[in-house]
Write an enzyme that holds these catalytic residues in place. Structure first.
Site, mmCIF file in Angstrom:
data_model
loop_
_atom_site.group_PDB
_atom_site.id
_atom_site.type_symbol
_atom_site.label_atom_id
_atom_site.label_comp_id
_atom_site.label_asym_id
_atom_site.label_seq_id
_atom_site.Cartn_x
_atom_site.Cartn_y
_atom_site.Cartn_z
ATOM 1 N N GLU A 66 33.843 48.905 46.787
ATOM 2 C CA GLU A 66 33.934 47.532 47.279
ATOM 3 C C GLU A 66 32.865 47.239 48.331
ATOM 4 O O GLU A 66 32.566 46.078 48.612
ATOM 5 C CB GLU A 66 35.317 47.239 47.850
ATOM 6 C CG GLU A 66 35.635 47.951 49.148
ATOM 7 C CD GLU A 66 36.993 47.537 49.698
ATOM 8 O OE1 GLU A 66 37.028 47.123 50.876
ATOM 9 O OE2 GLU A 66 37.996 47.610 48.973
ATOM 10 N N GLU A 93 45.632 37.481 30.289
ATOM 11 C CA GLU A 93 46.830 36.777 29.830
ATOM 12 C C GLU A 93 46.537 35.381 29.300
ATOM 13 O O GLU A 93 47.366 34.778 28.619
ATOM 14 C CB GLU A 93 47.850 36.708 30.963
ATOM 15 C CG GLU A 93 48.461 38.074 31.267
ATOM 16 C CD GLU A 93 49.397 38.063 32.461
ATOM 17 O OE1 GLU A 93 49.372 37.077 33.230
ATOM 18 O OE2 GLU A 93 50.143 39.042 32.626
#
Length: 302
Positions: free
Chosen positions: A119, A88
């Site tokens: 992870e 963004e």
């Protein structure tokens, strides 16, 4: 290097929340009120760590000002939030896409379909961080403060001379002592134990919004509180450029539209031209000398 935290030592976000133990017996409205009551605790918790966040911003500002980069590293919810924040910045502040780069454990495939075991792969995080250089800043996001992928990335970043920041929901995370700045937010137990997409995720979204926005403001991507670096790539954005110019100058919309056209749609060039009353070429040169910062360019052009 600190010893690893045993897997059976739970993070604060994994604890059971005493106020929501009967949430499955509550009516819908009462359930939503319980969730909202817990959400209301996030902003004060974030407020408490703003000095640490400011230190992280200052590291990132120093990096961008000398042409280095900021890298986000996260897994699961943390990684998705990092990807969103980095993406963004390009349309909002006109940054280059390689100035703030997000790395998500498992890559883009893991954005849509969770890959839970990735992870735990510390070497994978280290491999992702192999692109960092001295002077870069690595920001790791991990609710627990000990996600192996993130730990691996930050440790490799330090080896390569980068500065390191961790944002977690575990102020007491032992790995916090290994990084330059640990922004540990005490969001506490989740409404649903271990569901860190909730309060911990909300805190990370707030931290990232504040971090990247402050970074963009400090590096001259705004004028006042206006997005003057926005690109006029479609009709909506061309209209936004004109509105920004009107807000910043107080001039007639037609005058601002004409200035924007002369500047090729570049809001900053048009703004400096209007405020300093100089031709577009002079405004462009002033901005280049000022590194794109409007206020500095105005001082140069004036």
């Amino acid at each position: 290097m600190l010893p690893e935290t045993p897997f059976w030592v739970i993070a604060p976000t994994e604890e059971r929340n005493a106020t929501t133990v009967d949430i499955d017996l509550a009516g819908t409205l009462d359930m939503l009120c319980l969730i909202n009551d817990e959400d209301a605790k996030v902003a004060p918790a974030v407020r408490a760590v703003l000095p640490d966040l400011a230190a992280a911003v200052d590291l990132a500002v120093a990096a961008l000002c000398v042409g280095r980069r900021v890298h986000y590293f996260g897994a699961g919810t943390s990684g998705r939030l990092a990807l969103m924040d980095a993406a963004e910045l390009v349309p909002t502040f006109g940054t280059d896409s390689d100035q703030v780069v997000a790395h998500h454990a498992g890559g883009t495939d893991a954005v849509r379909a969770p890959v839970e075991n990735i992870e735990d792969d510390e070497p994978a995080g280290a491999a992702e961080a192999a692109v960092l250089q001295a002077g870069d800043v690595a920001v790791g996001l991990a609710a627990s403060g000990r996600t192996p992928y993130v730990v691996g990335a930050l440790r490799e970043a330090r080896v390569r001379g980068a500065r390191t920041v961790m944002m977690s929901a575990n102020p007491q995370a032992s790995f916090g002592a290994e990084v330059d700045v640990h922004v540990g937010v005490a969001t506490g137990a989740e409404v649903i134990a271990g569901s860190t997409r909730m309060k911990a995720g909300t805190a990370q979204k707030m931290l990232l919004n504040a971090f990247s926005t402050a970074l963009m403001v400090r590096t001259g991507h705004t004028y006042s509180n206006l997005m003057v670096a926005v690109g006029a790539r479609n009709a909506k954005l061309r209209g936004r450029v004109v509105r920004i110019l009107v807000e910043a100058t107080g001039l007639d919309p037609q005058v601002c539209a004409e200035a924007a056209a002369r500047a090729g749609g570049d809001c900053r060039i048009a703004l400096v031209s209007l405020l300093a009353a100089v031709p577009v070429d002079a405004a462009r040169h002033a901005l280049a000398e000022a590194g794109g910062a409007v206020r500095q360019a105005l001082a140069i052009a004036g």
